[in-house]
Scaffold this motif. Sequence first.
Motif, PDB file in Angstrom:
ATOM      1  N   TYR A  46       9.848  20.967  -5.714  1.00 53.56           N
ATOM      2  CA  TYR A  46       9.724  19.844  -4.778  1.00 53.56           C
ATOM      3  C   TYR A  46       8.248  19.692  -4.432  1.00 53.56           C
ATOM      4  O   TYR A  46       7.594  20.643  -3.994  1.00 53.56           O
ATOM      5  CB  TYR A  46      10.544  20.102  -3.510  1.00 53.56           C
ATOM      6  CG  TYR A  46      10.333  19.085  -2.420  1.00 53.56           C
ATOM      7  CD1 TYR A  46      10.934  17.831  -2.485  1.00 53.56           C
ATOM      8  CD2 TYR A  46       9.524  19.371  -1.322  1.00 53.56           C
ATOM      9  CE1 TYR A  46      10.738  16.886  -1.484  1.00 53.56           C
ATOM     10  CE2 TYR A  46       9.327  18.441  -0.313  1.00 53.56           C
ATOM     11  CZ  TYR A  46       9.935  17.201  -0.397  1.00 53.56           C
ATOM     12  OH  TYR A  46       9.740  16.274   0.594  1.00 53.56           O
ATOM     13  N   GLU A  47       7.709  18.520  -4.664  1.00 52.77           N
ATOM     14  CA  GLU A  47       6.293  18.274  -4.413  1.00 52.77           C
ATOM     15  C   GLU A  47       6.146  17.126  -3.430  1.00 52.77           C
ATOM     16  O   GLU A  47       6.681  16.029  -3.637  1.00 52.77           O
ATOM     17  CB  GLU A  47       5.562  17.955  -5.716  1.00 52.77           C
ATOM     18  CG  GLU A  47       4.055  17.818  -5.557  1.00 52.77           C
ATOM     19  CD  GLU A  47       3.332  17.637  -6.876  1.00 52.77           C
ATOM     20  OE1 GLU A  47       2.091  17.559  -6.865  1.00 52.77           O
ATOM     21  OE2 GLU A  47       4.022  17.585  -7.921  1.00 52.77           O
ATOM     22  N   ASP A  48       5.408  17.373  -2.356  1.00 51.28           N
ATOM     23  CA  ASP A  48       5.159  16.372  -1.331  1.00 51.28           C
ATOM     24  C   ASP A  48       3.692  16.472  -0.946  1.00 51.28           C
ATOM     25  O   ASP A  48       3.240  17.496  -0.419  1.00 51.28           O
ATOM     26  CB  ASP A  48       6.054  16.618  -0.116  1.00 51.28           C
ATOM     27  CG  ASP A  48       5.883  15.563   0.967  1.00 51.28           C
ATOM     28  OD1 ASP A  48       5.134  14.603   0.737  1.00 51.28           O
ATOM     29  OD2 ASP A  48       6.510  15.705   2.030  1.00 51.28           O
ATOM     30  N   ALA A  49       2.950  15.402  -1.225  1.00 50.76           N
ATOM     31  CA  ALA A  49       1.506  15.385  -0.991  1.00 50.76           C
ATOM     32  C   ALA A  49       0.851  16.544  -1.746  1.00 50.76           C
ATOM     33  O   ALA A  49       0.991  16.638  -2.961  1.00 50.76           O
ATOM     34  CB  ALA A  49       1.218  15.433   0.511  1.00 50.76           C
ATOM     35  N   ASP A  50       0.197  17.467  -1.045  1.00 52.98           N
ATOM     36  CA  ASP A  50      -0.488  18.564  -1.730  1.00 52.98           C
ATOM     37  C   ASP A  50       0.286  19.872  -1.666  1.00 52.98           C
ATOM     38  O   ASP A  50      -0.271  20.946  -1.896  1.00 52.98           O
ATOM     39  CB  ASP A  50      -1.886  18.773  -1.128  1.00 52.98           C
ATOM     40  CG  ASP A  50      -1.825  19.084   0.374  1.00 52.98           C
ATOM     41  OD1 ASP A  50      -0.719  18.937   0.942  1.00 52.98           O
ATOM     42  OD2 ASP A  50      -2.856  19.448   0.952  1.00 52.98           O
ATOM     43  N   THR A  51       1.569  19.808  -1.349  1.00 54.20           N
ATOM     44  CA  THR A  51       2.394  21.011  -1.250  1.00 54.20           C
ATOM     45  C   THR A  51       3.452  21.020  -2.347  1.00 54.20           C
ATOM     46  O   THR A  51       4.209  20.059  -2.490  1.00 54.20           O
ATOM     47  CB  THR A  51       3.081  21.098   0.117  1.00 54.20           C
ATOM     48  OG1 THR A  51       2.091  21.101   1.150  1.00 54.20           O
ATOM     49  CG2 THR A  51       3.918  22.369   0.218  1.00 54.20           C
ATOM     50  N   LEU A  52       3.482  22.097  -3.116  1.00 56.85           N
ATOM     51  CA  LEU A  52       4.470  22.278  -4.186  1.00 56.85           C
ATOM     52  C   LEU A  52       5.330  23.486  -3.841  1.00 56.85           C
ATOM     53  O   LEU A  52       4.818  24.586  -3.633  1.00 56.85           O
ATOM     54  CB  LEU A  52       3.798  22.485  -5.541  1.00 56.85           C
ATOM     55  CG  LEU A  52       4.717  22.846  -6.711  1.00 56.85           C
ATOM     56  CD1 LEU A  52       5.674  21.704  -7.020  1.00 56.85           C
ATOM     57  CD2 LEU A  52       3.907  23.219  -7.952  1.00 56.85           C
ATOM     58  N   THR A  53       6.645  23.277  -3.772  1.00 57.94           N
ATOM     59  CA  THR A  53       7.593  24.364  -3.517  1.00 57.94           C
ATOM     60  C   THR A  53       8.472  24.531  -4.740  1.00 57.94           C
ATOM     61  O   THR A  53       9.024  23.551  -5.265  1.00 57.94           O
ATOM     62  CB  THR A  53       8.475  24.052  -2.296  1.00 57.94           C
ATOM     63  OG1 THR A  53       7.642  23.763  -1.163  1.00 57.94           O
ATOM     64  CG2 THR A  53       9.378  25.224  -1.973  1.00 57.94           C
ATOM     65  N   GLU A  54       8.604  25.787  -5.223  1.00 56.25           N
ATOM     66  CA  GLU A  54       9.398  26.076  -6.421  1.00 56.25           C
ATOM     67  C   GLU A  54      10.445  27.131  -6.102  1.00 56.25           C
ATOM     68  O   GLU A  54      10.203  28.051  -5.319  1.00 56.25           O
ATOM     69  CB  GLU A  54       8.508  26.544  -7.573  1.00 56.25           C
ATOM     70  CG  GLU A  54       7.540  25.472  -8.063  1.00 56.25           C
ATOM     71  CD  GLU A  54       6.701  25.963  -9.233  1.00 56.25           C
ATOM     72  OE1 GLU A  54       5.951  26.947  -9.031  1.00 56.25           O
ATOM     73  OE2 GLU A  54       6.802  25.380 -10.324  1.00 56.25           O
ATOM     74  N   GLN A  89       0.837  -1.195   0.000  1.00 59.58           N
ATOM     75  CA  GLN A  89       0.000   0.000   0.000  1.00 59.58           C
ATOM     76  C   GLN A  89       0.877   1.253   0.000  1.00 59.58           C
ATOM     77  O   GLN A  89       1.717   1.423   0.881  1.00 59.58           O
ATOM     78  CB  GLN A  89      -0.905   0.008   1.234  1.00 59.58           C
ATOM     79  CG  GLN A  89      -1.862  -1.164   1.309  1.00 59.58           C
ATOM     80  CD  GLN A  89      -2.873  -1.168   0.181  1.00 59.58           C
ATOM     81  OE1 GLN A  89      -3.430  -0.114  -0.173  1.00 59.58           O
ATOM     82  NE2 GLN A  89      -3.113  -2.348  -0.391  1.00 59.58           N
ATOM     83  N   GLU A  90       0.670   2.098  -1.001  1.00 64.75           N
ATOM     84  CA  GLU A  90       1.461   3.332  -1.088  1.00 64.75           C
ATOM     85  C   GLU A  90       1.121   4.249   0.084  1.00 64.75           C
ATOM     86  O   GLU A  90      -0.053   4.513   0.355  1.00 64.75           O
ATOM     87  CB  GLU A  90       1.183   4.046  -2.403  1.00 64.75           C
ATOM     88  CG  GLU A  90       1.985   5.327  -2.598  1.00 64.75           C
ATOM     89  CD  GLU A  90       1.682   6.012  -3.926  1.00 64.75           C
ATOM     90  OE1 GLU A  90       1.454   7.237  -3.912  1.00 64.75           O
ATOM     91  OE2 GLU A  90       1.670   5.309  -4.967  1.00 64.75           O
ATOM     92  N   ASP A  91       2.171   4.763   0.747  1.00 68.75           N
ATOM     93  CA  ASP A  91       1.926   5.672   1.861  1.00 68.75           C
ATOM     94  C   ASP A  91       2.754   6.945   1.781  1.00 68.75           C
ATOM     95  O   ASP A  91       2.873   7.677   2.766  1.00 68.75           O
ATOM     96  CB  ASP A  91       2.169   4.975   3.198  1.00 68.75           C
ATOM     97  CG  ASP A  91       3.633   4.573   3.401  1.00 68.75           C
ATOM     98  OD1 ASP A  91       4.430   4.789   2.472  1.00 68.75           O
ATOM     99  OD2 ASP A  91       3.963   4.075   4.491  1.00 68.75           O
ATOM    100  N   GLY A  92       3.309   7.233   0.599  1.00 63.91           N
ATOM    101  CA  GLY A  92       4.031   8.490   0.448  1.00 63.91           C
ATOM    102  C   GLY A  92       4.712   8.609  -0.891  1.00 63.91           C
ATOM    103  O   GLY A  92       5.211   7.611  -1.433  1.00 63.91           O
ATOM    104  N   LYS A  93       4.692   9.821  -1.446  1.00 67.15           N
ATOM    105  CA  LYS A  93       5.381  10.062  -2.719  1.00 67.15           C
ATOM    106  C   LYS A  93       5.906  11.491  -2.722  1.00 67.15           C
ATOM    107  O   LYS A  93       5.185  12.429  -2.348  1.00 67.15           O
ATOM    108  CB  LYS A  93       4.442   9.868  -3.900  1.00 67.15           C
ATOM    109  CG  LYS A  93       5.092  10.184  -5.255  1.00 67.15           C
ATOM    110  CD  LYS A  93       4.089  10.135  -6.393  1.00 67.15           C
ATOM    111  CE  LYS A  93       3.728   8.695  -6.718  1.00 67.15           C
ATOM    112  NZ  LYS A  93       2.894   8.606  -7.951  1.00 67.15           N
ATOM    113  N   VAL A  94       7.150  11.659  -3.114  1.00 68.56           N
ATOM    114  CA  VAL A  94       7.734  12.992  -3.258  1.00 68.56           C
ATOM    115  C   VAL A  94       8.398  13.080  -4.623  1.00 68.56           C
ATOM    116  O   VAL A  94       8.881  12.072  -5.166  1.00 68.56           O
ATOM    117  CB  VAL A  94       8.764  13.309  -2.143  1.00 68.56           C
ATOM    118  CG1 VAL A  94       8.089  13.384  -0.795  1.00 68.56           C
ATOM    119  CG2 VAL A  94       9.870  12.274  -2.121  1.00 68.56           C
TER     120      VAL A  94
END
Length: 499
Positions: free
Chosen positions: A403-411, A385-390
């Motif tokens: 950098y994208e982690d869950a619903d947060t995108l930092t540029e 079961q997937e529990d994380g993706k960056v």
Amino acid sequence: MSEDFGGFDCITIDERTGRGHFQLPIASFLDIGAGPAFTLELTGSLTDMALRLFGYGTWSLYWGGLGSSTSRLSLNDLPCINEQRISCQVDMHGFVRGNDYLLDASAFTKARVANVEENDNYKSDTHEKHICVMLKNGVAQVYELVSTGKNALGNVLLTQVVAPTGQSVELTWIDKATQPRLAAVSDAQGDLLQVKWQADKLSQLRVYPDTDQAMTIHAKHETDSIELALSGAGTYATKKIYRLALTGQRVEKLEVIRTYDERGDHPLTDTALFTYNKSAVASYSLLLHGQTHANRFTAAYRYADDSKHNTSTTTVTCTQGTWVDNDGTSKPHTLGKYTYVYEGGWLNSSTFEVDGSVVKTTHELSVVKHKNRSQITTTRSQDGQEDGKVTWQFDAYGNLVAYEDADTLTEWTYYNDYEVYNIKEENERVSEIDLENWLSKWHLAAVDYANPVGLGFYFFGNKGLTWYTVAHTTGDLVPHGHRLRTKRVPAPYRTEVSR
């Protein structure tokens, strides 16, 4: 130096190749806020043990002639303080831009060119023998190019490290041209490190001498062992000894011995034992003070290559102690198993299995063509079961731009690292009149050159009746250094976060 596992954090093993290394941190210099910029270590290969303190590179110059585009400076294995090694070719402009560094050898190349123009000899030494490498974190490294005799080749030695804060340390070397060895590291206040050698073997290190943080390391070399005795600040003991037992040049056993009383009557000894499969570590076992052999920790390595698919797999099985099955058979107690899969030399996935649970991490490398970026996607799953993706995205210079982690995108947007495009245009007038057609075109030449209209075209135009202009255009790209647009942008980058 950490005391975890009895000090065995000084051993590292590359899971892909199986090659083991001894790395003992000695001292750190130039704290730049995010940690020290420069850490010195005593290092050596477990299968070919020869202690090294800090390495050096080599250089050579190929001379194709004045103005020749084939002239180049070759730099090989330049050691950087971030453990990177740089090898590159430098043309006579003197600049090279890597993914995370800018190399400036322009003073050296200009001095060589000037020497040829004056003395017609590119091999003889010049007063300018230094080059500079600027790292992405703002740390500058100055190297000296030492000639081996009057030849256009020799050794490259790191002589100065300058932090963005302006602080700097200098490195002093002995036997520069033959067998370079580091002799001292100093700053404006004095020596930070003093090194003694016996021939090519390390004899003594003194860290922060004449201070309350002083530490001394005495090295003792025998045919079948190397012993490092540490005393003073930072050892967490009255005395600490690293003893490497050798068979030939291969490390079979490492003992870490600590004493906490002045006489050394009650030493505590932790032991690591190694076995090998050719040049790769096959297993290592840890026996800490007070443990029995039956209860020692063991990690066994198994390597498999698939040349057809250009992949390799390393499996590491960790065991400690034993258990008895229903048949009364004693078996190793398995703590966990790691599996590493590499594709083309890069880590594709890692899996950890323990007590029936499986945690898997995969790494996918791709290219975002419409943005000219490379992208790495790391996905973590547990029991399927997937529990994380960056996701990370990098530009062509290796800068992290998203950098994208869950619903947060930092540029990130970068404003420095400019390059200058130089365009040079030369106009050449080509005449259509030659000896063979002179008689048939002399009257046209008279119109071109013997009347005011023709002369007007000659001086102010680009074409006449018997001539035309060809434009020769050349361009080059030269790094311009790290210059910030401080008038409108106060920082070298902008960060945007969206949710």
